[in-house]
Write a protein that holds these residues in place. Sequence first.
Motif, PDB file in Angstrom:
ATOM      1  N   ARG A 130      39.937  71.755  32.112  1.00  0.00           N
ATOM      2  CA  ARG A 130      40.476  72.288  33.552  1.00  0.00           C
ATOM      3  C   ARG A 130      39.028  71.652  34.236  1.00  0.00           C
ATOM      4  O   ARG A 130      38.399  71.203  33.828  1.00  0.00           O
TER       5      ARG A 130
ATOM      6  N   THR B 276      42.804  68.041  33.009  1.00  0.00           N
ATOM      7  CA  THR B 276      44.190  68.885  33.505  1.00  0.00           C
ATOM      8  C   THR B 276      45.306  68.078  32.827  1.00  0.00           C
ATOM      9  O   THR B 276      46.066  68.582  32.407  1.00  0.00           O
TER      10      THR B 276
ATOM     11  N   ARG C 254      45.689  68.760  29.208  1.00  0.00           N
ATOM     12  CA  ARG C 254      46.037  69.932  28.800  1.00  0.00           C
ATOM     13  C   ARG C 254      47.530  70.058  29.092  1.00  0.00           C
ATOM     14  O   ARG C 254      48.106  70.745  28.397  1.00  0.00           O
ATOM     15  N   GLU C 255      48.012  69.650  30.294  1.00  0.00           N
ATOM     16  CA  GLU C 255      49.371  70.080  30.609  1.00  0.00           C
ATOM     17  C   GLU C 255      50.455  68.998  29.669  1.00  0.00           C
ATOM     18  O   GLU C 255      51.402  69.157  29.525  1.00  0.00           O
TER      19      GLU C 255
END
Length: 318
Positions: free
Chosen positions: A246, A252, A255-256
Amino acid sequence: MDWLCSRLPLFTAFLILAAAIDAILADTTVSGTVFCDRCKDGQLSLFDYPVSGIKVTVTCPDSDGQITMSREETTNWLGNYAMKFDGTPNLGNCYAQVSGSDQESTCGAAAGPAKNLRLMFLMFDMKMYVVDSLLTQPAYPMSFCPRSSTPNPVLPPVTPVIRPPSPRSTPIFNLPPLPPLPPLPPMPPLPFTEASACPHQNWTMPEYKCYWRGLSPDAEVALVFGPVAAQRYGTNMTLWEGLQGRGDPYTTLLREAITALLNSYNSLEFPYNTVGVVTHTNWALMGSSRSILLTALRFLRANSGSPSNVSCKLTPCK
């Protein structure tokens, strides 16, 4: 008044940033995947696979049915296609359909129905439309496909032929019964055919570990996403560590992307298929910082169940 004056520069900077983003990122994309319907049953199944070299046409008619805009693109080796439109036109009345194939394709004899474009993302005048999976079919269904349920023909009765036993028949030995097999462990619930989208927080909970189908939390990011991801994230980062990222656009995005990959494994109705998640992630990593942010936002929106308000269908593992 002092409070307003102290925050006026911050508010002005925000307006300038929003205007700059609006001027730079104003475009519209349309993306989707074409599958080979090997059984010619008109729907996706475990036997189907993404097919390359298929031409897809996006057509936009007006209220009188007259064609106002049309664009064609060919699927890549992963079966994906992407079209870019300048500005932010309204493509709500447009549809996509398979329009042909190259000479090397073996699955372009017939095409499935056209599919309407669905608005998936809208932010700062950026629009992203997605198309449900298009189908193209071979000339004949594959031999391993299940046959359609047609009534069996009525055959004439057959008179059994009774033969006398052979004088030298082979003796019959009675084998001892086999021991019962041990019971199989309970399988987790299968929401595969339901529309389900779970945020990254769910995939880090121990009670959802049983839904990591086909993926291990200890698998390396470089092995799953390829050499482009290895250059950015190294060769030792695991999927479990990537879910904790994050604060930085690259972490990010990872992660997504991992979250979208897990959702695609567990729901056939998820907006991105497994191959599409890997493809879009690599495209973003090879592009600019804008593509990193845009792809991360698209994955985040899909993982949160937007725009169809899809919830997470996972139930805790037993």
